[in-house]
Design an enzyme around this catalytic site. Structure first.
Site, PDB file in Angstrom:
ATOM      1  N   HIS A  93       0.878  -1.174   0.000  1.00  0.00           N
ATOM      2  CA  HIS A  93       0.000   0.000   0.000  1.00  0.00           C
ATOM      3  C   HIS A  93       0.915   1.225   0.000  1.00  0.00           C
ATOM      4  O   HIS A  93       1.517   1.540   1.020  1.00  0.00           O
ATOM      5  CB  HIS A  93      -0.877   0.025   1.256  1.00  0.00           C
ATOM      6  CG  HIS A  93      -1.730  -1.197   1.420  1.00  0.00           C
ATOM      7  ND1 HIS A  93      -3.050  -1.241   1.029  1.00  0.00           N
ATOM      8  CD2 HIS A  93      -1.445  -2.413   1.941  1.00  0.00           C
ATOM      9  CE1 HIS A  93      -3.542  -2.450   1.314  1.00  0.00           C
ATOM     10  NE2 HIS A  93      -2.586  -3.180   1.860  1.00  0.00           N
ATOM     11  N   ASN A 152      -6.906   0.342  -2.283  1.00  0.00           N
ATOM     12  CA  ASN A 152      -7.606   1.166  -1.281  1.00  0.00           C
ATOM     13  C   ASN A 152      -6.907   2.494  -1.036  1.00  0.00           C
ATOM     14  O   ASN A 152      -6.538   2.847   0.075  1.00  0.00           O
ATOM     15  CB  ASN A 152      -7.818   0.392   0.029  1.00  0.00           C
ATOM     16  CG  ASN A 152      -6.551  -0.222   0.581  1.00  0.00           C
ATOM     17  OD1 ASN A 152      -5.691  -0.665  -0.158  1.00  0.00           O
ATOM     18  ND2 ASN A 152      -6.441  -0.251   1.893  1.00  0.00           N
ATOM     19  N   ASN A 188      -3.878  -5.588  10.343  1.00  0.00           N
ATOM     20  CA  ASN A 188      -5.034  -6.438  10.046  1.00  0.00           C
ATOM     21  C   ASN A 188      -4.649  -7.350   8.884  1.00  0.00           C
ATOM     22  O   ASN A 188      -4.253  -6.834   7.846  1.00  0.00           O
ATOM     23  CB  ASN A 188      -6.247  -5.604   9.610  1.00  0.00           C
ATOM     24  CG  ASN A 188      -6.725  -4.657  10.685  1.00  0.00           C
ATOM     25  OD1 ASN A 188      -6.387  -4.795  11.854  1.00  0.00           O
ATOM     26  ND2 ASN A 188      -7.511  -3.672  10.294  1.00  0.00           N
ATOM     27  N   ASP A 202       2.794  -6.675   2.740  1.00  0.00           N
ATOM     28  CA  ASP A 202       1.627  -5.870   3.127  1.00  0.00           C
ATOM     29  C   ASP A 202       2.078  -4.535   3.710  1.00  0.00           C
ATOM     30  O   ASP A 202       1.498  -4.024   4.678  1.00  0.00           O
ATOM     31  CB  ASP A 202       0.725  -6.628   4.114  1.00  0.00           C
ATOM     32  CG  ASP A 202      -0.642  -5.959   4.303  1.00  0.00           C
ATOM     33  OD1 ASP A 202      -1.000  -5.100   3.471  1.00  0.00           O
ATOM     34  OD2 ASP A 202      -1.342  -6.278   5.283  1.00  0.00           O
ATOM     35  N   HIS A 234       1.709   4.380   8.093  1.00  0.00           N
ATOM     36  CA  HIS A 234       0.952   5.485   8.701  1.00  0.00           C
ATOM     37  C   HIS A 234       1.954   6.374   9.413  1.00  0.00           C
ATOM     38  O   HIS A 234       3.059   5.938   9.739  1.00  0.00           O
ATOM     39  CB  HIS A 234      -0.068   4.959   9.714  1.00  0.00           C
ATOM     40  CG  HIS A 234      -1.076   4.021   9.132  1.00  0.00           C
ATOM     41  ND1 HIS A 234      -2.149   4.446   8.383  1.00  0.00           N
ATOM     42  CD2 HIS A 234      -1.157   2.663   9.162  1.00  0.00           C
ATOM     43  CE1 HIS A 234      -2.857   3.393   7.991  1.00  0.00           C
ATOM     44  NE2 HIS A 234      -2.273   2.301   8.444  1.00  0.00           N
ATOM     45  N   GLY A 237      -1.486  -1.333  10.279  1.00  0.00           N
ATOM     46  CA  GLY A 237      -0.529  -1.349   9.168  1.00  0.00           C
ATOM     47  C   GLY A 237       0.787  -0.727   9.572  1.00  0.00           C
ATOM     48  O   GLY A 237       0.849   0.082  10.493  1.00  0.00           O
TER      49      GLY A 237
END
Length: 447
Positions: free
Chosen positions: A64, A96, A285, A312, A316, A331
């Site tokens: 991400h 996302n 998660n 993954d 943040h 995350g």
């Protein structure tokens, strides 16, 4: 003639063996691999790696990078830089973002951003929702990695919870369907219990109890049942429980599997014992769970029920992570440290170098039909990583490349160091320095 680079005195880790030899790169491509190569031209860039290991670059099938819309946390440029410093030469990024990648228009916009700014090779997953089947059917399987469905609430309104639509999606596409599996109703029930007990002050160690083994297993088993019923090609992301590993097989070769699985670095490294010291820094998660779960994941990885190791990577900011449990997002950043973290387990004699390459490079290439990457082979793109397996270094604020500026591995000393990363034949990273060359190309798929 294209520019040539000659890598001398390498231990080449590829296809189940380690061979001492040289690699000649011409332009983007591996031209020749032999025990000893000599080139007469004075224009050749010779790099003597002095007996260090050369690996095919890791293909990370789940990241991400937060662009567009969430670029205060990360963007494609910053995180792809961190990726190549960590030996990841290709990444597949998730839908996302904001706006979400759920239309062909938004997908094309992401490809345009990456074409301008990515240091590593790139592709994207297209996002499935309860109401975009028409768009899913427009996706070109040769140019897009696959389809991503969230069957748990990691991402708000990307949750696909209409079973009829889910079955229709599974029945209608030949794309690899990658799924995030956590059962929403179970999580809500567990959260309500924790809230009743603790109010707003839920301790971080409750995370794997709220996002429980049951929540994961229930969702994974349903997705697999649906894939078997429809014949869909299913890939289950980030397994976190030993129980889920029972759902997968090692009886057939990966190329023939219709149902495959991935495990991520954090679920192989941390356990619920680490919440006490790491807190929200290891809040992911699905949740990092028990030591027994971690051991079960290792067992399944080593015996072939789990096919791929990924990250993954989901950064943040520190400020966001410092919030209390209910508002601290899940995350963390991983691409810069994932490969050296797995190499630690080689040092502990838990996994061989050959198997590391299988799970990080060969298998993602097989699973997603990636064209001419994931191997050290003549005629393939020269995506190569050189690692000195005995050159310790410690992760600290000064050498972290993530835009968010922190890592769950801060303070950790790794025995192995990535010394060189080649992207499409170009030396893109050299001893803690990222070259100012955006050499990444769009991945293509042999489908």
């Amino acid at each position: 003639m294209s520019k040539q680079t000659l890598i001398k005195n390498a231990k080449i880790v590829n296809e189940g063996q380690i061979i001492e030899g040289d690699i000649l790169i011409e332009g983007n491509i591996i031209k020749e691999i032999d025990t000893s190569i000599s080139v007469k031209s004075a224009d050749v860039n010779v790099i003597d790696v002095e007996g260090n290991h050369v690996f095919p670059g890791m293909i990370d099938d789940q990241v991400h990078f937060r662009e567009p819309g969430l670029t205060h946390k990360a963007n494609i440029e910053t995180e792809s830089k961190a990726a190549i410093a960590g030996g990841i030469t290709s990444f597949i990024e998730m839908p996302n973002t904001n706006p979400q990648t759920t239309t062909i228009e938004k997908l094309d916009e992401k490809f345009a951003i990456a074409a301008e700014s990515s240091y590593a090779n790139y592709s994207f997953m297209f996002g499935g929702t309860n109401d975009n089947l028409e768009e899913i059917l427009k996706v070109d399987p040769k140019s897009v990695a696959g389809l991503k469905l969230f069957l748990g609430s990691s991402t708000g309104n990307m949750l696909v919870d209409n079973l009829e639509i889910l079955e229709k999606i599974f029945s209608s596409t030949d794309l690899v369907i990658s799924v995030h599996c956590e059962d929403e109703a179970t999580i809500r029930e567990n959260f309500a219990k924790a809230k009743a007990e603790y109010g707003d002050d839920i301790p971080m160690h409750m995370h794997p109890i709220i996002r429980s083994e049951e929540a994961c297993y229930l969702s994974s088993s349903k997705a697999i049942e649906l894939a078997k019923k429809t014949g869909a090609r299913l890939h289950v992301f980030h397994l976190s429980t030993a129980k889920e590993t029972e759902l997968f097989t090692n009886k057939i070769p990966l190329k023939d599997k219709k149902i495959t699985a991935e495990v991520c670095i954090h679920h192989l490294w941390f356990s619920d014992k680490d919440y006490k010291t790491k807190g929200s820094r290891i809040k992911w998660n699905p949740a990092v769970k028990t030591v027994d779960d971690r051991e079960g994941l290792w067992k399944a990885l080593l015996d072939g029920r789990i096919d791929v190791i990924a990250t993954d990577h989901a950064p943040h900011t520190v400020e966001e992570k410092n919030n209390p449990y209910t508002s601290a997002p899940s995350g963390g950043p991983l691409v810069q440290h994932a490969f050296v973290a797995i190499l630690e387990h080689y040092h502990k004699e838990r996994i061989s170098l050959e198997n590391i390459v299988q799970k990080t490079a060969h298998n993602p290439a097989i699973l997603f039909d990636v064209e001419k990457r994931g191997y050290i082979k003549e005629g393939y793109f020269a995506d190569l990583v050189v690692a000195d397996l005995n050159n310790p270094w410690t992760v600290n604020k000064d050498n972290i490349l993530y835009k968010c500026g922190w890592s769950p591995f801060e303070g950790n000393t790794f025995k192995s160091r990535i010394t060189h990363t080649f992207i499409n034949g170009i030396l893109a990273y050299n001893n803690f320095k990222v070259m100012d060359i955006k050499a990444g190309q769009r991945l293509t798929f042999d489908r």
